[in-house]
Design a protein around this motif. Structure first.
Motif, PDB file in Angstrom:
ATOM      1  N   GLY A  27      59.720  47.768 -10.884  1.00 50.04           N
ATOM      2  CA  GLY A  27      60.266  47.961  -9.541  1.00 50.04           C
ATOM      3  C   GLY A  27      60.119  46.763  -8.621  1.00 50.04           C
ATOM      4  O   GLY A  27      60.505  46.832  -7.461  1.00 50.04           O
ATOM      5  N   THR A  28      59.550  45.663  -9.119  1.00 49.91           N
ATOM      6  CA  THR A  28      59.347  44.492  -8.249  1.00 49.91           C
ATOM      7  C   THR A  28      60.618  43.661  -8.201  1.00 49.91           C
ATOM      8  O   THR A  28      61.206  43.364  -9.242  1.00 49.91           O
ATOM      9  CB  THR A  28      58.186  43.629  -8.762  1.00 49.91           C
ATOM     10  OG1 THR A  28      57.015  44.446  -8.815  1.00 49.91           O
ATOM     11  CG2 THR A  28      57.931  42.432  -7.859  1.00 49.91           C
ATOM     12  N   SER A  29      61.037  43.294  -6.995  1.00 50.78           N
ATOM     13  CA  SER A  29      62.244  42.470  -6.876  1.00 50.78           C
ATOM     14  C   SER A  29      61.939  41.202  -6.086  1.00 50.78           C
ATOM     15  O   SER A  29      60.926  41.103  -5.398  1.00 50.78           O
ATOM     16  CB  SER A  29      63.355  43.273  -6.216  1.00 50.78           C
ATOM     17  OG  SER A  29      62.910  43.777  -4.985  1.00 50.78           O
ATOM     18  N   VAL A  30      62.820  40.230  -6.232  1.00 52.33           N
ATOM     19  CA  VAL A  30      62.655  38.937  -5.546  1.00 52.33           C
ATOM     20  C   VAL A  30      63.446  39.004  -4.242  1.00 52.33           C
ATOM     21  O   VAL A  30      64.666  39.128  -4.262  1.00 52.33           O
ATOM     22  CB  VAL A  30      63.157  37.783  -6.437  1.00 52.33           C
ATOM     23  CG1 VAL A  30      62.964  36.445  -5.733  1.00 52.33           C
ATOM     24  CG2 VAL A  30      62.427  37.790  -7.789  1.00 52.33           C
ATOM     25  N   SER A  31      62.735  38.938  -3.109  1.00 48.00           N
ATOM     26  CA  SER A  31      63.390  39.067  -1.803  1.00 48.00           C
ATOM     27  C   SER A  31      63.980  37.738  -1.356  1.00 48.00           C
ATOM     28  O   SER A  31      63.664  36.678  -1.913  1.00 48.00           O
ATOM     29  CB  SER A  31      62.361  39.531  -0.769  1.00 48.00           C
ATOM     30  OG  SER A  31      61.394  38.504  -0.589  1.00 48.00           O
ATOM     31  N   THR A 141      59.248  55.459  -7.177  1.00 51.78           N
ATOM     32  CA  THR A 141      60.702  55.301  -7.184  1.00 51.78           C
ATOM     33  C   THR A 141      61.062  54.008  -6.460  1.00 51.78           C
ATOM     34  O   THR A 141      60.581  53.770  -5.346  1.00 51.78           O
ATOM     35  CB  THR A 141      61.372  56.496  -6.470  1.00 51.78           C
ATOM     36  OG1 THR A 141      60.834  57.696  -7.008  1.00 51.78           O
ATOM     37  CG2 THR A 141      62.870  56.494  -6.659  1.00 51.78           C
ATOM     38  N   ASP A 142      61.883  53.172  -7.089  1.00 53.08           N
ATOM     39  CA  ASP A 142      62.224  51.889  -6.456  1.00 53.08           C
ATOM     40  C   ASP A 142      63.392  52.067  -5.469  1.00 53.08           C
ATOM     41  O   ASP A 142      63.903  53.169  -5.282  1.00 53.08           O
ATOM     42  CB  ASP A 142      62.493  50.804  -7.505  1.00 53.08           C
ATOM     43  CG  ASP A 142      63.803  51.005  -8.259  1.00 53.08           C
ATOM     44  OD1 ASP A 142      64.563  51.927  -7.914  1.00 53.08           O
ATOM     45  OD2 ASP A 142      64.067  50.229  -9.190  1.00 53.08           O
ATOM     46  N   LYS A 143      63.806  50.957  -4.861  1.00 53.15           N
ATOM     47  CA  LYS A 143      64.852  50.987  -3.825  1.00 53.15           C
ATOM     48  C   LYS A 143      66.172  51.555  -4.353  1.00 53.15           C
ATOM     49  O   LYS A 143      66.943  52.139  -3.612  1.00 53.15           O
ATOM     50  CB  LYS A 143      65.103  49.572  -3.293  1.00 53.15           C
ATOM     51  CG  LYS A 143      63.984  49.060  -2.391  1.00 53.15           C
ATOM     52  CD  LYS A 143      64.400  47.793  -1.668  1.00 53.15           C
ATOM     53  CE  LYS A 143      64.465  46.601  -2.569  1.00 53.15           C
ATOM     54  NZ  LYS A 143      63.360  45.714  -2.668  1.00 53.15           N
ATOM     55  N   GLU A 144      66.437  51.357  -5.635  1.00 55.70           N
ATOM     56  CA  GLU A 144      67.687  51.849  -6.225  1.00 55.70           C
ATOM     57  C   GLU A 144      67.570  53.306  -6.690  1.00 55.70           C
ATOM     58  O   GLU A 144      68.515  53.855  -7.232  1.00 55.70           O
ATOM     59  CB  GLU A 144      68.112  50.981  -7.406  1.00 55.70           C
ATOM     60  CG  GLU A 144      68.773  49.655  -7.019  1.00 55.70           C
ATOM     61  CD  GLU A 144      67.773  48.588  -6.621  1.00 55.70           C
ATOM     62  OE1 GLU A 144      66.728  48.496  -7.293  1.00 55.70           O
ATOM     63  OE2 GLU A 144      68.017  47.879  -5.624  1.00 55.70           O
ATOM     64  N   GLY A 145      66.394  53.901  -6.497  1.00 58.82           N
ATOM     65  CA  GLY A 145      66.222  55.304  -6.884  1.00 58.82           C
ATOM     66  C   GLY A 145      65.768  55.487  -8.326  1.00 58.82           C
ATOM     67  O   GLY A 145      65.744  56.606  -8.831  1.00 58.82           O
ATOM     68  N   ASN A 146      65.392  54.397  -9.010  1.00 52.78           N
ATOM     69  CA  ASN A 146      64.925  54.508 -10.399  1.00 52.78           C
ATOM     70  C   ASN A 146      63.421  54.753 -10.443  1.00 52.78           C
ATOM     71  O   ASN A 146      62.676  54.179  -9.644  1.00 52.78           O
ATOM     72  CB  ASN A 146      65.193  53.200 -11.162  1.00 52.78           C
ATOM     73  CG  ASN A 146      66.651  52.811 -11.113  1.00 52.78           C
ATOM     74  OD1 ASN A 146      67.523  53.620 -11.420  1.00 52.78           O
ATOM     75  ND2 ASN A 146      66.918  51.589 -10.690  1.00 52.78           N
ATOM     76  N   LEU A 147      62.984  55.577 -11.399  1.00 49.74           N
ATOM     77  CA  LEU A 147      61.552  55.735 -11.621  1.00 49.74           C
ATOM     78  C   LEU A 147      61.040  54.482 -12.330  1.00 49.74           C
ATOM     79  O   LEU A 147      61.641  54.024 -13.302  1.00 49.74           O
ATOM     80  CB  LEU A 147      61.283  56.962 -12.487  1.00 49.74           C
ATOM     81  CG  LEU A 147      61.513  58.311 -11.807  1.00 49.74           C
ATOM     82  CD1 LEU A 147      61.316  59.438 -12.794  1.00 49.74           C
ATOM     83  CD2 LEU A 147      60.576  58.486 -10.612  1.00 49.74           C
ATOM     84  N   VAL A 148      59.946  53.942 -11.840  1.00 47.45           N
ATOM     85  CA  VAL A 148      59.413  52.698 -12.416  1.00 47.45           C
ATOM     86  C   VAL A 148      57.915  52.857 -12.700  1.00 47.45           C
ATOM     87  O   VAL A 148      57.240  53.639 -12.025  1.00 47.45           O
ATOM     88  CB  VAL A 148      59.649  51.486 -11.472  1.00 47.45           C
ATOM     89  CG1 VAL A 148      61.134  51.146 -11.410  1.00 47.45           C
ATOM     90  CG2 VAL A 148      59.093  51.738 -10.073  1.00 47.45           C
ATOM     91  N   PRO A 149      57.394  52.123 -13.695  1.00 51.13           N
ATOM     92  CA  PRO A 149      55.963  52.239 -14.008  1.00 51.13           C
ATOM     93  C   PRO A 149      55.056  51.531 -12.994  1.00 51.13           C
ATOM     94  O   PRO A 149      53.865  51.832 -12.920  1.00 51.13           O
ATOM     95  CB  PRO A 149      55.841  51.583 -15.385  1.00 51.13           C
ATOM     96  CG  PRO A 149      57.024  50.689 -15.512  1.00 51.13           C
ATOM     97  CD  PRO A 149      58.119  51.306 -14.689  1.00 51.13           C
ATOM     98  N   GLY A 150      55.639  50.586 -12.233  1.00 49.98           N
ATOM     99  CA  GLY A 150      54.837  49.875 -11.246  1.00 49.98           C
ATOM    100  C   GLY A 150      55.704  48.962 -10.410  1.00 49.98           C
ATOM    101  O   GLY A 150      56.830  48.656 -10.786  1.00 49.98           O
ATOM    102  N   TYR A 151      55.189  48.559  -9.264  1.00 50.54           N
ATOM    103  CA  TYR A 151      55.853  47.524  -8.470  1.00 50.54           C
ATOM    104  C   TYR A 151      54.876  46.945  -7.467  1.00 50.54           C
ATOM    105  O   TYR A 151      53.816  47.513  -7.200  1.00 50.54           O
ATOM    106  CB  TYR A 151      57.126  48.034  -7.775  1.00 50.54           C
ATOM    107  CG  TYR A 151      56.931  48.975  -6.612  1.00 50.54           C
ATOM    108  CD1 TYR A 151      56.775  50.336  -6.818  1.00 50.54           C
ATOM    109  CD2 TYR A 151      56.911  48.494  -5.298  1.00 50.54           C
ATOM    110  CE1 TYR A 151      56.619  51.205  -5.748  1.00 50.54           C
ATOM    111  CE2 TYR A 151      56.755  49.357  -4.222  1.00 50.54           C
ATOM    112  CZ  TYR A 151      56.610  50.714  -4.450  1.00 50.54           C
ATOM    113  OH  TYR A 151      56.446  51.570  -3.390  1.00 50.54           O
TER     114      TYR A 151
END
Ligand SMILES: [Zn+2]
Length: 279
Positions: A27-31, A141-151
């Protein structure tokens, strides 16, 4: 009819409970702020005769375990301690250690499912300044609504928070997210331009590390012996030979076991520049 309705409802409940985050997601993204920060960084690749410097630092981590609606922790302290032993081993070659300074239990089970709506509330109420705040919840849950293991947030985002799904404590998810937190990108990152197999500009493309091979994204193309089974080529028609064992790749979690020297050098840079206020 009642029986049919019951079957449908229990079926839906089972289906919803059965959905969990998957290996190979993050769930980590590059801002935009991180891109700007990166554009101002010029980290040269470590030369073969240069040795990796050591930081000799121990950082404090505050752990938050969010209880479920039955008041249960859903994770045990021994599993967290084992994960920290692995985490410290992953960064040991630069003498960087992480120490749990406090563990808090959060009774508000609404936070056991963390999403964009409630994350700010959580981190406003439960935060320990100058430490790395590590939150364990049942779903993320990430910004796109996906379940993620971590962020987590990368250095430019100025948030000292890492979120981990309790079910992923036994794998390498904790190490992967600490990597992001300390300035590492995915090995398949393309936001700075895709890395080429033979890349003279490797400091500024892909994950900005020259000693990690160009990675086309290896989710689903690693077999159970940790061999790469893909056949993708880069824009110069060269076959990719990606690393299958890098902590910052998203292949098979069981195969992940290394950081490279350029990655660890980048971690030291982050600690000395963007994260020097951490205790
Ligand atoms: Zn990631």
């Amino acid at each position: 009819m009642k029986k049919l309705l019951f079957l449908i409802i229990t079926g839906i409940a089972f289906f919803l409970n059965g959905i969990k985050a998957q290996d190979g997601t993050c769930g980590t993204s590059v801002s935009a702020a991180q891109i700007t920060l990166e554009n101002g960084i010029s980290l040269l690749p470590l030369k073969s005769y240069e040795s990796l410097s050591q930081i000799n630092t121990e950082l404090s981590v505050t752990v938050y375990i969010i209880k479920d609606d039955a008041g249960l922790n859903g994770i045990d302290g021994a599993a967290i301690n084992t994960a920290f032993t692995k985490l410290n081993a992953a960064f040991s070659s630069v003498k960087l250690k992480f120490r749990i300074c406090n563990t808090f239990y959060i009774n508000n089970y609404q936070f056991n499912s963390i999403n964009v709506q409630n994350e700010k509330d959580l981190t406003t109420q439960y935060i320990s300044k100058n430490t790395i705040n590590l939150y364990f919840a049942s779903t993320l849950t990430d910004k796109e609504g996906n379940l993620v293991p971590g962020y987590t947030y990368m250095p430019a985002d100025q948030a000292d928070a890492i979120f981990i799904d309790k079910d992923f404590i036994a794998g390498n998810e904790l190490i992967h997210q600490f990597g992001h937190f300390l300035g590492l990108y995915h090995t398949h990152e393309i936001i700075f331009g895709a890395a080429l197999v033979y890349d003279a500009n490797c400091m500024k493309t892909g994950d900005c590390c020259c000693d990690t091979p160009a990675d086309p994204g290896i989710t689903g193309v690693i077999d159970n012996k940790c061999d790469y089974t893909g056949s993708a080529k880069d824009s110069k028609n060269n076959f990719y030979v990606p690393s299958i064992n890098n902590y910052m790749s998203l292949g098979n979690d069981a195969c992940r076991c290394v950081f490279t020297n350029d990655q660890l050098n980048r971690v030291i840079y982050t600690l000395k520049n963007q994260k020097k206020y951490l205790w």
